[in-house]
Design an enzyme around this catalytic site. Structure first.
Site, PDB file in Angstrom:
ATOM      1  N   LYS A  14       3.294  -2.907   9.376  1.00 54.69           N
ATOM      2  CA  LYS A  14       3.511  -1.474   9.609  1.00 54.69           C
ATOM      3  C   LYS A  14       2.342  -0.636   9.086  1.00 54.69           C
ATOM      4  O   LYS A  14       1.845   0.235   9.786  1.00 54.69           O
ATOM      5  CB  LYS A  14       4.824  -1.005   8.941  1.00 54.69           C
ATOM      6  CG  LYS A  14       6.064  -1.720   9.455  1.00 54.69           C
ATOM      7  CD  LYS A  14       7.348  -1.137   8.864  1.00 54.69           C
ATOM      8  CE  LYS A  14       7.494  -1.338   7.366  1.00 54.69           C
ATOM      9  NZ  LYS A  14       7.661  -2.752   6.941  1.00 54.69           N
ATOM     10  N   ARG A  89      15.137   3.382   5.690  1.00 54.28           N
ATOM     11  CA  ARG A  89      15.496   1.994   5.404  1.00 54.28           C
ATOM     12  C   ARG A  89      17.007   1.801   5.294  1.00 54.28           C
ATOM     13  O   ARG A  89      17.454   0.674   5.094  1.00 54.28           O
ATOM     14  CB  ARG A  89      14.866   1.563   4.087  1.00 54.28           C
ATOM     15  CG  ARG A  89      13.540   0.788   4.245  1.00 54.28           C
ATOM     16  CD  ARG A  89      13.035   0.558   2.841  1.00 54.28           C
ATOM     17  NE  ARG A  89      12.186  -0.560   2.632  1.00 54.28           N
ATOM     18  CZ  ARG A  89      10.852  -0.500   2.578  1.00 54.28           C
ATOM     19  NH1 ARG A  89      10.221   0.606   2.848  1.00 54.28           N
ATOM     20  NH2 ARG A  89      10.165  -1.570   2.266  1.00 54.28           N
ATOM     21  N   ARG A 128      -1.426 -11.023   1.121  1.00 52.47           N
ATOM     22  CA  ARG A 128      -1.747  -9.653   0.713  1.00 52.47           C
ATOM     23  C   ARG A 128      -1.691  -9.526  -0.809  1.00 52.47           C
ATOM     24  O   ARG A 128      -2.513  -8.835  -1.416  1.00 52.47           O
ATOM     25  CB  ARG A 128      -0.760  -8.676   1.363  1.00 52.47           C
ATOM     26  CG  ARG A 128      -1.065  -7.221   1.062  1.00 52.47           C
ATOM     27  CD  ARG A 128      -0.195  -6.283   1.858  1.00 52.47           C
ATOM     28  NE  ARG A 128       1.174  -6.257   1.382  1.00 52.47           N
ATOM     29  CZ  ARG A 128       2.160  -5.593   1.983  1.00 52.47           C
ATOM     30  NH1 ARG A 128       1.931  -4.914   3.085  1.00 52.47           N
ATOM     31  NH2 ARG A 128       3.385  -5.595   1.493  1.00 52.47           N
ATOM     32  N   ARG A 134      -0.416  -6.294  -5.706  1.00 56.07           N
ATOM     33  CA  ARG A 134       0.960  -5.785  -5.757  1.00 56.07           C
ATOM     34  C   ARG A 134       1.883  -6.857  -6.323  1.00 56.07           C
ATOM     35  O   ARG A 134       1.991  -7.953  -5.777  1.00 56.07           O
ATOM     36  CB  ARG A 134       1.427  -5.418  -4.342  1.00 56.07           C
ATOM     37  CG  ARG A 134       1.185  -3.989  -3.976  1.00 56.07           C
ATOM     38  CD  ARG A 134       1.651  -3.704  -2.584  1.00 56.07           C
ATOM     39  NE  ARG A 134       3.098  -3.774  -2.411  1.00 56.07           N
ATOM     40  CZ  ARG A 134       3.725  -3.393  -1.308  1.00 56.07           C
ATOM     41  NH1 ARG A 134       3.039  -2.924  -0.294  1.00 56.07           N
ATOM     42  NH2 ARG A 134       5.033  -3.478  -1.225  1.00 56.07           N
ATOM     43  N   ARG A 146      13.388  -9.001  -0.780  1.00 55.96           N
ATOM     44  CA  ARG A 146      13.028  -7.862   0.087  1.00 55.96           C
ATOM     45  C   ARG A 146      13.433  -8.149   1.538  1.00 55.96           C
ATOM     46  O   ARG A 146      13.912  -7.254   2.238  1.00 55.96           O
ATOM     47  CB  ARG A 146      11.524  -7.584  -0.003  1.00 55.96           C
ATOM     48  CG  ARG A 146      11.153  -6.945  -1.341  1.00 55.96           C
ATOM     49  CD  ARG A 146       9.688  -7.096  -1.653  1.00 55.96           C
ATOM     50  NE  ARG A 146       8.822  -6.350  -0.767  1.00 55.96           N
ATOM     51  CZ  ARG A 146       7.521  -6.606  -0.603  1.00 55.96           C
ATOM     52  NH1 ARG A 146       6.954  -7.612  -1.250  1.00 55.96           N
ATOM     53  NH2 ARG A 146       6.800  -5.868   0.192  1.00 55.96           N
TER      54      ARG A 146
HETATM   55  P1  AMP Z   1       6.883  -0.934   1.078  1.00 56.83           P
HETATM   56  O1  AMP Z   1       5.501  -0.559   0.676  1.00 56.83           O
HETATM   57  O2  AMP Z   1       7.373  -0.162   2.264  1.00 56.83           O
HETATM   58  O3  AMP Z   1       7.026  -2.430   1.272  1.00 56.83           O
HETATM   59  O4  AMP Z   1       7.846  -0.534  -0.125  1.00 56.83           O
HETATM   60  C1  AMP Z   1       7.708  -1.133  -1.413  1.00 56.83           C
HETATM   61  C2  AMP Z   1       8.978  -0.874  -2.220  1.00 56.83           C
HETATM   62  O5  AMP Z   1       9.156   0.538  -2.393  1.00 56.83           O
HETATM   63  C3  AMP Z   1      10.261  -1.363  -1.578  1.00 56.83           C
HETATM   64  O6  AMP Z   1      10.521  -2.743  -1.847  1.00 56.83           O
HETATM   65  C4  AMP Z   1      11.288  -0.444  -2.241  1.00 56.83           C
HETATM   66  O7  AMP Z   1      11.558  -0.842  -3.560  1.00 56.83           O
HETATM   67  C5  AMP Z   1      10.532   0.881  -2.305  1.00 56.83           C
HETATM   68  N1  AMP Z   1      10.733   1.678  -1.073  1.00 56.83           N
HETATM   69  C6  AMP Z   1       9.785   2.031  -0.153  1.00 56.83           C
HETATM   70  N2  AMP Z   1      10.315   2.780   0.831  1.00 56.83           N
HETATM   71  C7  AMP Z   1      11.644   2.894   0.539  1.00 56.83           C
HETATM   72  C8  AMP Z   1      12.737   3.524   1.194  1.00 56.83           C
HETATM   73  N3  AMP Z   1      12.584   4.180   2.364  1.00 56.83           N
HETATM   74  N4  AMP Z   1      13.956   3.436   0.608  1.00 56.83           N
HETATM   75  C9  AMP Z   1      14.121   2.790  -0.559  1.00 56.83           C
HETATM   76  N5  AMP Z   1      13.156   2.161  -1.212  1.00 56.83           N
HETATM   77  C10 AMP Z   1      11.905   2.199  -0.680  1.00 56.83           C
END
Ligand code: AMP
Length: 191
Positions: A14, A89, A128, A134, A146
């Site tokens: 994404k 989400r 990554r 990360r 996740r």
């Molecule tokens: P991402 O970079 O989108 O993979 O997000 C990393 C982490 O941030 C996720 O595993 C969640 O803990 C938190 N996170 C990101 N976006 C959301 C969202 N829309 N709702 C809840 N938690 C989020």
């Protein structure tokens, strides 16, 4: 206005594709994951609170991310449109987004869902993790969590957007360029 939800499990690509789409279509990129990592880097109260969830691969509470998106929308009144990456989400987040955009009379144009096999997701995330540093990309049990959280809480949004006639599935395997071309074809067919 062109408002796109770029959807898919962790590791679907994404962020990579959003960066290209915003350049081609002149949109504003809103990634809740990036915003949360920015808050954490700044050691803000919100960032430190969110870290507890992110480290485990759990979702940060809806109220927190909805509030963040609401302020970003307000901060960009002149945007041509937005790409939502990693948001919504949950069904509650999707409903809140519809409400926020409804007030601005600029609804979601379409939801593009990148489809990638689970084995490939895990390989991409581990790869990554080696370069990004990360923490949530370096631990296999966090990665597995996740993906489970995605299947349980996030995948139901496919039905939510299908009911609005906005869901488009995109084959997310292959080269970055080939996937980008598929996304552009889908976006061009939306408006
Ligand atoms: P991402 O970079 O989108 O993979 O997000 C990393 C982490 O941030 C996720 O595993 C969640 O803990 C938190 N996170 C990101 N976006 C959301 C969202 N829309 N709702 C809840 N938690 C989020």
């Amino acid at each position: 206005m062109l408002n796109i939800v770029l959807f898919g499990p962790p590791g679907a690509g994404k962020g990579t594709q959003a960066a290209r789409i915003i350049e081609k279509y002149g949109l504003v990129h809103l990634s809740t994951g990036d915003i949360l990592r920015g808050e954490l880097a700044a050691q803000s109260k919100l960032g430190l609170e969110a870290k507890k969830y992110m480290d485990k691969g759990e979702l940060v509470p809806d109220s927190v991310v909805i509030g963040m998106i609401g302020s970003k929308l307000d901060q960009n009144p002149a945007a041509n449109g937005f790409i939502f990456d990693g948001f919504p989400r949950t069904t509650a987040q999707a409903m809140a987004l519809d409400e926020l955009l409804g007030k601005k009379k600029t609804p979601i144009t379409g939801m593009l869902a990148l489809e990638v096999e689970k084995e490939e997701l895990v390989n991409r995330l581990l790869g990554r993790g080696k370069v990004s540093g990360r923490a949530d990309d370096q631990d296999i049990s966090v990665i597995e969590n996740r993906i489970s959280v995605y299947n349980r809480d996030t995948a139901p949004l496919i039905d939510y957007y299908s009911a609005q006639g906005k869901f488009r599935a995109i084959q997310g395997m292959g080269t970055i360029e080939a996937i980008f071309e598929r996304l552009c074809l889908a976006i061009d067919a939306l408006h």
